[in-house]
Design a protein around this motif. Structure first.
Motif, PDB file in Angstrom:
ATOM      1  N   LEU A 176       0.820  -1.206   0.000  1.00  0.00           N
ATOM      2  CA  LEU A 176       0.000   0.000   0.000  1.00  0.00           C
ATOM      3  C   LEU A 176       0.861   1.266   0.000  1.00  0.00           C
ATOM      4  CD1 LEU A 176      -2.686  -1.176   2.572  1.00  0.00           C
ATOM      5  CD2 LEU A 176      -3.148  -0.576   0.187  1.00  0.00           C
ATOM      6  N   THR A 177       1.873   1.279   0.855  1.00  0.00           N
ATOM      7  CA  THR A 177       2.714   2.478   0.945  1.00  0.00           C
ATOM      8  C   THR A 177       3.586   2.651  -0.290  1.00  0.00           C
ATOM      9  OG1 THR A 177       4.364   1.228   2.223  1.00  0.00           O
ATOM     10  CG2 THR A 177       2.738   2.498   3.470  1.00  0.00           C
ATOM     11  N   SER A 178       4.023   1.537  -0.874  1.00  0.00           N
ATOM     12  CA  SER A 178       4.848   1.641  -2.085  1.00  0.00           C
ATOM     13  C   SER A 178       4.040   2.208  -3.246  1.00  0.00           C
ATOM     14  CB  SER A 178       5.431   0.275  -2.466  1.00  0.00           C
ATOM     15  OG  SER A 178       4.406  -0.636  -2.838  1.00  0.00           O
ATOM     16  N   ASN A 179       2.733   1.992  -3.227  1.00  0.00           N
ATOM     17  CA  ASN A 179       1.865   2.554  -4.258  1.00  0.00           C
ATOM     18  C   ASN A 179       1.895   4.085  -4.194  1.00  0.00           C
ATOM     19  OD1 ASN A 179      -0.421   2.544  -6.227  1.00  0.00           O
ATOM     20  ND2 ASN A 179      -1.542   3.374  -4.494  1.00  0.00           N
ATOM     21  N   ILE A 180       1.848   4.619  -2.972  1.00  0.00           N
ATOM     22  CA  ILE A 180       1.926   6.072  -2.799  1.00  0.00           C
ATOM     23  C   ILE A 180       3.285   6.591  -3.259  1.00  0.00           C
ATOM     24  CG2 ILE A 180       2.041   7.920  -1.078  1.00  0.00           C
ATOM     25  CD1 ILE A 180      -0.055   6.446   0.527  1.00  0.00           C
ATOM     26  N   VAL A 181       4.336   5.938  -2.797  1.00  0.00           N
ATOM     27  CA  VAL A 181       5.691   6.378  -3.125  1.00  0.00           C
ATOM     28  C   VAL A 181       5.898   6.393  -4.639  1.00  0.00           C
ATOM     29  CG1 VAL A 181       8.139   5.813  -2.945  1.00  0.00           C
ATOM     30  CG2 VAL A 181       6.669   5.591  -0.937  1.00  0.00           C
ATOM     31  N   GLU A 182       5.484   5.325  -5.294  1.00  0.00           N
ATOM     32  CA  GLU A 182       5.675   5.222  -6.748  1.00  0.00           C
ATOM     33  C   GLU A 182       4.958   6.350  -7.489  1.00  0.00           C
ATOM     34  OE1 GLU A 182       4.603   2.213 -10.476  1.00  0.00           O
ATOM     35  OE2 GLU A 182       4.245   1.567  -8.414  1.00  0.00           O
ATOM     36  N   LYS A 183       3.704   6.589  -7.125  1.00  0.00           N
ATOM     37  CA  LYS A 183       2.926   7.614  -7.837  1.00  0.00           C
ATOM     38  C   LYS A 183       3.450   9.019  -7.560  1.00  0.00           C
ATOM     39  CE  LYS A 183      -1.323   4.976  -8.393  1.00  0.00           C
ATOM     40  NZ  LYS A 183      -2.763   4.858  -8.109  1.00  0.00           N
ATOM     41  N   PHE A 184       3.838   9.286  -6.316  1.00  0.00           N
ATOM     42  CA  PHE A 184       4.341  10.615  -5.999  1.00  0.00           C
ATOM     43  C   PHE A 184       5.717  10.858  -6.629  1.00  0.00           C
ATOM     44  CE2 PHE A 184       1.857  12.036  -1.977  1.00  0.00           C
ATOM     45  CZ  PHE A 184       0.664  11.625  -2.562  1.00  0.00           C
ATOM     46  N   GLN A 185       6.557   9.837  -6.660  1.00  0.00           N
ATOM     47  CA  GLN A 185       7.904  10.018  -7.212  1.00  0.00           C
ATOM     48  C   GLN A 185       7.900  10.216  -8.724  1.00  0.00           C
ATOM     49  OE1 GLN A 185      10.248   6.707  -5.724  1.00  0.00           O
ATOM     50  NE2 GLN A 185      10.892   7.889  -3.924  1.00  0.00           N
ATOM     51  N   ARG A 186       6.832   9.849  -9.391  1.00  0.00           N
ATOM     52  CA  ARG A 186       6.727  10.076 -10.843  1.00  0.00           C
ATOM     53  C   ARG A 186       6.372  11.532 -11.164  1.00  0.00           C
ATOM     54  NH1 ARG A 186       3.589   5.070 -11.606  1.00  0.00           N
ATOM     55  NH2 ARG A 186       1.765   6.408 -11.861  1.00  0.00           N
ATOM     56  N   LEU A 187       5.866  12.251 -10.173  1.00  0.00           N
ATOM     57  CA  LEU A 187       5.334  13.593 -10.429  1.00  0.00           C
ATOM     58  C   LEU A 187       6.348  14.586 -10.996  1.00  0.00           C
ATOM     59  CD1 LEU A 187       2.929  13.983  -7.376  1.00  0.00           C
ATOM     60  CD2 LEU A 187       2.313  13.684  -9.784  1.00  0.00           C
ATOM     61  N   PRO A 188       7.587  14.645 -10.481  1.00  0.00           N
ATOM     62  CA  PRO A 188       8.525  15.617 -11.061  1.00  0.00           C
ATOM     63  C   PRO A 188       8.735  15.419 -12.561  1.00  0.00           C
ATOM     64  CG  PRO A 188       9.363  14.814  -8.965  1.00  0.00           C
ATOM     65  CD  PRO A 188       8.176  13.964  -9.305  1.00  0.00           C
ATOM     66  N   ILE A 189       8.826  14.166 -12.993  1.00  0.00           N
ATOM     67  CA  ILE A 189       9.024  13.888 -14.420  1.00  0.00           C
ATOM     68  C   ILE A 189       7.786  14.250 -15.219  1.00  0.00           C
ATOM     69  CG2 ILE A 189       9.413  12.062 -16.113  1.00  0.00           C
ATOM     70  CD1 ILE A 189      11.069  10.602 -14.002  1.00  0.00           C
ATOM     71  N   ILE A 190       6.612  13.842 -14.721  1.00  0.00           N
ATOM     72  CA  ILE A 190       5.362  14.100 -15.447  1.00  0.00           C
ATOM     73  C   ILE A 190       5.104  15.595 -15.586  1.00  0.00           C
ATOM     74  CG2 ILE A 190       2.852  13.836 -15.367  1.00  0.00           C
ATOM     75  CD1 ILE A 190       3.304  11.172 -13.910  1.00  0.00           C
ATOM     76  N   ILE A 191       5.224  16.312 -14.474  1.00  0.00           N
ATOM     77  CA  ILE A 191       4.950  17.750 -14.507  1.00  0.00           C
ATOM     78  C   ILE A 191       6.027  18.488 -15.302  1.00  0.00           C
ATOM     79  CG2 ILE A 191       4.787  19.820 -13.065  1.00  0.00           C
ATOM     80  CD1 ILE A 191       3.347  18.122 -10.991  1.00  0.00           C
ATOM     81  N   GLY A 192       7.264  17.995 -15.233  1.00  0.00           N
ATOM     82  CA  GLY A 192       8.329  18.583 -16.030  1.00  0.00           C
ATOM     83  C   GLY A 192       8.043  18.481 -17.519  1.00  0.00           C
ATOM     84  N   ARG A 193       7.532  17.339 -17.941  1.00  0.00           N
ATOM     85  CA  ARG A 193       7.194  17.153 -19.357  1.00  0.00           C
ATOM     86  C   ARG A 193       6.061  18.082 -19.776  1.00  0.00           C
ATOM     87  NH1 ARG A 193       7.228  10.529 -19.360  1.00  0.00           N
ATOM     88  NH2 ARG A 193       9.495  10.249 -19.541  1.00  0.00           N
ATOM     89  N   GLN A 194       5.051  18.207 -18.907  1.00  0.00           N
ATOM     90  CA  GLN A 194       3.935  19.097 -19.232  1.00  0.00           C
ATOM     91  C   GLN A 194       4.405  20.542 -19.333  1.00  0.00           C
ATOM     92  OE1 GLN A 194       1.454  16.374 -19.972  1.00  0.00           O
ATOM     93  NE2 GLN A 194       0.348  18.241 -19.546  1.00  0.00           N
ATOM     94  N   ALA A 195       5.292  20.943 -18.416  1.00  0.00           N
ATOM     95  CA  ALA A 195       5.820  22.307 -18.458  1.00  0.00           C
ATOM     96  C   ALA A 195       6.643  22.530 -19.718  1.00  0.00           C
ATOM     97  CB  ALA A 195       6.669  22.569 -17.218  1.00  0.00           C
ATOM     98  N   ASN A 196       7.402  21.518 -20.102  1.00  0.00           N
ATOM     99  CA  ASN A 196       8.212  21.609 -21.319  1.00  0.00           C
ATOM    100  C   ASN A 196       7.321  21.867 -22.537  1.00  0.00           C
ATOM    101  OD1 ASN A 196      10.728  21.201 -22.900  1.00  0.00           O
ATOM    102  ND2 ASN A 196       9.610  19.416 -23.673  1.00  0.00           N
ATOM    103  N   ASP A 197       6.238  21.110 -22.644  1.00  0.00           N
ATOM    104  CA  ASP A 197       5.316  21.288 -23.770  1.00  0.00           C
ATOM    105  C   ASP A 197       4.706  22.686 -23.753  1.00  0.00           C
ATOM    106  OD1 ASP A 197       5.820  18.694 -24.523  1.00  0.00           O
ATOM    107  OD2 ASP A 197       3.998  17.871 -23.639  1.00  0.00           O
ATOM    108  N   LEU A 198       4.319  23.146 -22.563  1.00  0.00           N
ATOM    109  CA  LEU A 198       3.694  24.458 -22.441  1.00  0.00           C
ATOM    110  C   LEU A 198       4.669  25.574 -22.807  1.00  0.00           C
ATOM    111  CD1 LEU A 198       1.256  26.178 -21.562  1.00  0.00           C
ATOM    112  CD2 LEU A 198       2.145  26.070 -19.234  1.00  0.00           C
ATOM    113  N   PHE A 199       5.904  25.467 -22.337  1.00  0.00           N
ATOM    114  CA  PHE A 199       6.898  26.507 -22.624  1.00  0.00           C
ATOM    115  C   PHE A 199       7.239  26.542 -24.115  1.00  0.00           C
ATOM    116  CE2 PHE A 199       8.663  26.043 -18.049  1.00  0.00           C
ATOM    117  CZ  PHE A 199       7.610  26.814 -17.578  1.00  0.00           C
ATOM    118  N   ARG A 200       7.357  25.382 -24.728  1.00  0.00           N
ATOM    119  CA  ARG A 200       7.634  25.337 -26.170  1.00  0.00           C
ATOM    120  C   ARG A 200       6.506  26.003 -26.963  1.00  0.00           C
ATOM    121  NH1 ARG A 200      11.484  22.073 -28.478  1.00  0.00           N
ATOM    122  NH2 ARG A 200      12.769  20.813 -27.055  1.00  0.00           N
TER     123      ARG A 200
END
Length: 255
Positions: free
Chosen positions: A114-138
């Motif tokens: 259960l706890t690893s599910n939280i860790v996995e999803k939260f740790q993906r956020l910097p990459i996911i949001i970084g990609r979205q920001a990259n698309d927006l800035f371009r």
């Protein structure tokens, strides 16, 4: 029927949820500031885009350092809450709860999952949001260059720049799209993950503790403190923990 008043344990879980949401709410506001800092025309430079993306990812990682421990601890408490409900109910009925080493290992394993599910999803956020920001800035950079080539008048260009800055604040403020195509804000998404995991933890703790005590049928009593719980439609009914008791819906199917 009125909802039951939350007990101390449930109030603690709700407090944990709010604390997690507050952490990522602050991060979202900080991201908005970074995304729209300076002039939108600065985003024509790739170096400026990269600088802002890294700053945004740093904000999310910083939020994770606070949010992940808090959310995982809440999940563990939720699991314990589910177990304790069953043990208290048995004690009220004059039955002494049993404990086995084998089930202790099962409980520990389930909490890790259960706890690893939280860790996995939260740790993906910097990459996911970084990609979205990259698309927006371009996209913003392309719009700036397009306006330049069209030779927009200064008064009109100023209005356009203000619109772009507003869009940056709104769309880079922790907004992203998940694998299912759903759009989330950072704080809303992390709250959803926390809430869902707490609900699952309490349900799983209840189910495994029931089975450990030698019972397969569990009655969904009272009114759930979690209005969005999948067990709300089964309140007052009996469910089979393992699904082996014929004629009863299994907990897995109810979820």
């Amino acid at each position: 029927m009125a909802r039951q008043e939350l007990g101390p344990f449930q109030k603690a879980l709700l407090s944990d949820r709010r604390a997690v949401a507050k952490i990522y709410g602050r991060a979202r506001a900080h991201i908005a500031e970074v995304a729209a800092r300076g002039s939108v025309e600065d985003l024509v430079r790739r170096s400026e885009q990269v600088s802002r993306i890294r700053a945004i990812q740093k904000i999310v990682r910083s939020a994770n350092r606070e949010g992940i421990p808090l959310a995982t601890e809440a999940a563990e408490r939720g699991y314990t809450l589910g177990r304790e409900r069953i043990r208290r109910d048995l004690a009220r009925r004059g039955i002494t709860p049993v404990a086995s080493v084998r089930f202790n290992q099962i409980h520990e394993t389930q909490m890790r999952i259960l706890t690893s599910n939280i860790v996995e999803k939260f740790q993906r956020l910097p990459i996911i949001i970084g990609r979205q920001a990259n698309d927006l800035f371009r996209q913003t950079a392309l719009e700036v260059l397009s306006r330049r080539s069209l030779g927009a008048r200064e008064e009109g260009a100023k209005s356009i720049r203000l619109d772009m800055a507003r869009e940056l604040r709104e769309n880079a403020a922790g907004a992203f799209i998940d694998r299912a195509g759903r759009e989330w804000n950072l704080d809303v998404y992390t709250d959803m993950v926390t809430r869902t995991t707490l609900r699952e933890a309490a349900s799983m703790g209840t189910a495994l503790e029931t089975y450990e005590q030698g019972f397969d049928l569990v009655e969904v009593i009272g009114v759930s403190a979690f209005p969005d719980s999948p067990f709300v439609p089964f309140e007052g009914d009996q469910l089979s923990v393992t699904g082996e008791t014929e004629g009863f819906t299994s907990l897995e199917d109810a979820r």
